[in-house]
Design a protein around this motif. Structure first.
Motif, PDB file in Angstrom:
ATOM      1  N   THR A   1      -6.667   8.599  -1.723  1.00 17.26           N
ATOM      2  CA  THR A   1      -5.219   8.466  -1.911  1.00 17.26           C
ATOM      3  C   THR A   1      -4.837   8.634  -3.386  1.00 17.26           C
ATOM      4  O   THR A   1      -4.002   9.468  -3.728  1.00 17.26           O
TER       5      THR A   1
ATOM      6  N   ASP B   1      -3.592   2.044  -3.978  1.00 20.66           N
ATOM      7  CA  ASP B   1      -4.491   2.257  -2.845  1.00 20.66           C
ATOM      8  C   ASP B   1      -5.249   0.959  -2.584  1.00 20.66           C
ATOM      9  O   ASP B   1      -5.063  -0.039  -3.293  1.00 20.66           O
ATOM     10  N   SER B   2      -6.108   0.957  -1.572  1.00 18.43           N
ATOM     11  CA  SER B   2      -6.696  -0.318  -1.146  1.00 18.43           C
ATOM     12  C   SER B   2      -7.539  -0.964  -2.255  1.00 18.43           C
ATOM     13  O   SER B   2      -7.509  -2.175  -2.434  1.00 18.43           O
TER      14      SER B   2
ATOM     15  N   TYR C   1       0.951   3.691   1.865  1.00 14.81           N
ATOM     16  CA  TYR C   1       1.365   4.189   3.180  1.00 14.81           C
ATOM     17  C   TYR C   1       2.525   3.400   3.790  1.00 14.81           C
ATOM     18  O   TYR C   1       2.933   3.683   4.912  1.00 14.81           O
TER      19      TYR C   1
ATOM     20  N   ASN D   1     -12.426   0.114   4.752  1.00 15.72           N
ATOM     21  CA  ASN D   1     -11.685   0.007   6.021  1.00 15.72           C
ATOM     22  C   ASN D   1     -12.594  -0.586   7.102  1.00 15.72           C
ATOM     23  O   ASN D   1     -12.998   0.089   8.050  1.00 15.72           O
TER      24      ASN D   1
ATOM     25  N   HIS E   1       0.848  -1.200   0.000  1.00 16.97           N
ATOM     26  CA  HIS E   1       0.000   0.000   0.000  1.00 16.97           C
ATOM     27  C   HIS E   1       0.881   1.248   0.000  1.00 16.97           C
ATOM     28  O   HIS E   1       2.011   1.216   0.475  1.00 16.97           O
TER      29      HIS E   1
ATOM     30  N   GLU F   1     -11.002  11.347   5.039  1.00 16.70           N
ATOM     31  CA  GLU F   1     -11.073  10.850   6.420  1.00 16.70           C
ATOM     32  C   GLU F   1     -10.805  11.981   7.411  1.00 16.70           C
ATOM     33  O   GLU F   1     -10.905  11.787   8.619  1.00 16.70           O
TER      34      GLU F   1
ATOM     35  N   SER G   1     -12.764   5.441  -0.539  1.00 18.01           N
ATOM     36  CA  SER G   1     -12.833   6.901  -0.581  1.00 18.01           C
ATOM     37  C   SER G   1     -12.817   7.401  -2.021  1.00 18.01           C
ATOM     38  O   SER G   1     -13.238   8.526  -2.290  1.00 18.01           O
TER      39      SER G   1
ATOM     40  N   HIS H   1      -5.808  10.791  10.501  1.00 20.06           N
ATOM     41  CA  HIS H   1      -6.383  11.922   9.757  1.00 20.06           C
ATOM     42  C   HIS H   1      -7.053  12.948  10.678  1.00 20.06           C
ATOM     43  O   HIS H   1      -7.391  14.038  10.212  1.00 20.06           O
TER      44      HIS H   1
HETATM   45  P1  13P Z   1      -7.145   4.091   0.396  1.00 21.17           P
HETATM   46  O1  13P Z   1      -8.460   3.369   0.254  1.00 21.17           O
HETATM   47  O2  13P Z   1      -7.162   5.412  -0.274  1.00 21.17           O
HETATM   48  O3  13P Z   1      -6.014   3.228   0.006  1.00 21.17           O
HETATM   49  O4  13P Z   1      -6.962   4.477   1.911  1.00 21.17           O
HETATM   50  C1  13P Z   1      -6.994   3.549   2.881  1.00 21.17           C
HETATM   51  C2  13P Z   1      -6.707   4.183   4.142  1.00 21.17           C
HETATM   52  O5  13P Z   1      -6.542   3.508   5.113  1.00 21.17           O
HETATM   53  C3  13P Z   1      -6.662   5.642   4.245  1.00 21.17           C
HETATM   54  O6  13P Z   1      -6.339   6.019   5.520  1.00 21.17           O
END
Ligand code: 13P
Ligand code: SF4
Length: 332
Positions: free
Chosen positions: A242, A42-43, A28, A122, A26, A227, A141, A202
């Motif tokens: 993201t 992203d996720s 992050y 999430n 990911h 978020e 998101s 966030h």
């Molecule tokens: P994404 O769905 O944008 O990857 O974000 C996941 C997330 O945990 C953002 O804090």
């Protein structure tokens, strides 16, 4: 003996070449882990792109709900995680708390058949399955606005879990009424009724941070993730997921200053100059940061030794309904 990052990377590459494994990371993740990803994103991108990948193992560097989403969408794949790190927001709601939220709506006179639940990706598989069983779906998101627009056509109240900020930000963007369960509002007055979950990373951004940057650099732009609290989003120039943030920032002229309200590792590698983290504290997601190169190496080695560790499993009923909730989103 302590191995250097360079030595670990060499060992990881050797094992990757030998084994049928795709390493997924990911945005992050720490830089050194992100760099060894075969698939990064992203996720949503990670869940969909791994579905089309034919390696036997997915080695997922991220947080628990993301690895689970891969397993739910591709039950035949073997998904292992170097660290089964939890997303704090996803942990804020389990099946019992979800049922309790539905009960709160019922007690306000909103019948279950008039509720359309939507869960942010999430969330754990148990909650996704509950949502799927009630006819609802998942959103991320990136697509929350589109999913909610489509869902509202059914003329039902939306129960949005777990992130109150994402739910309220989308409602504000769409000119809809929203509330958070327990905030004293009459639930009947709202189109989107949000569960009281949030992302602590966030929540670090404040309106004072925005004021600080706007005073310091006259023409700076402020870009944040949904978020963040609605007050932060309202005071910003751009609100995006993201991948939407990445696109927006990369397309800015090189001399345009921007302060970004999202996770530190990602902001740091976005753009070499004129890009600031919108906080005096370091907004790192602690659990995303747990995974190290050494963890990745040890997880690959365990596969090579024939004894995989940290393998994700989801029971059959949960898998079935969580998959339905995810696939309803993908179909849209
Ligand atoms: P994404 O769905 O944008 O990857 O974000 C996941 C997330 O945990 C953002 O804090
Ligand atoms: Fe969860 Fe927040 Fe970390 Fe994203 S940044 S994984 S929402 S705790």
């Amino acid at each position: 003996m302590q191995l250097s990052d360079k030595e670990l990377k060499e060992k990881i590459e050797k094992l990757k070449n030998k084994l049928s494994v795709t390493v997924v990371a990911h945005f992050y993740q720490r830089d050194e882990v992100f760099e060894i990803g075969d698939i990064t994103g992203d996720s949503l991108e990670l869940a969909t792109r791994t579905r089309d990948d034919d390696a036997e193992f997915v080695l997922f560097c991220g947080v628990g709900f993301m690895g689970q989403s891969v397993k739910v969408l591709s039950p035949d794949k073997r998904v292992v995680m170097p660290k089964i790190a939890s997303c704090a927001m996803a942990e804020m709601i389990n099946g019992i708390e979800y049922d309790d939220a539905v009960r709160r709506l019922n007690e306000s006179g909103i019948k279950s058949e008039n509720i359309l639940p939507i869960t942010y990706i999430n969330s754990n598989a148990e909650v996704k399955a509950k949502v799927g069983e009630m006819g609802g779906m998942v959103c991320t998101s990136s697509n929350a606005k589109h999913i909610i627009t489509t869902a509202l056509k059914e003329g039902k109240k939306i129960l949005f879990v777990p992130d109150r900020c994402l739910g309220q930000n989308i409602a504000n963007q769409m000119g809809l009424e929203s509330c958070v369960i327990g905030d004293g509002s009459d639930l009947n007055e709202s189109d989107i009724i949000c569960f009281d979950g949030f992302c602590s990373v966030h929540q670090l951004f404040t309106v004072d941070d925005i004021t600080f940057y706007r005073k310091k650099y006259k023409d700076i732009l402020i870009a944040v993730h949904p978020e963040c609290d609605p007050a932060i989003c309202d005071a910003s120039d751009f609100v995006g997921s993201t991948s939407q943030l990445i696109k927006y920032i990369k397309e800015l002229p090189a001399d345009q200053k921007v302060a970004v309200g999202t996770e530190f590792n990602m902001v740091n590698r976005l753009r070499p100059n004129n890009t600031y983290v919108l906080s005096s504290t370091k907004p790192e997601c602690p659990t995303m940061n747990e995974t190290t190169l050494k963890d990745v190496y040890l997880t690959l080695k365990a596969i090579d030794d024939g004894a995989p560790i940290n393998e994700i499993s989801v029971d059959e009923k949960t898998q079935k309904w969580a998959k339905i909730a995810l696939e309803r989103m993908l179909a849209l």
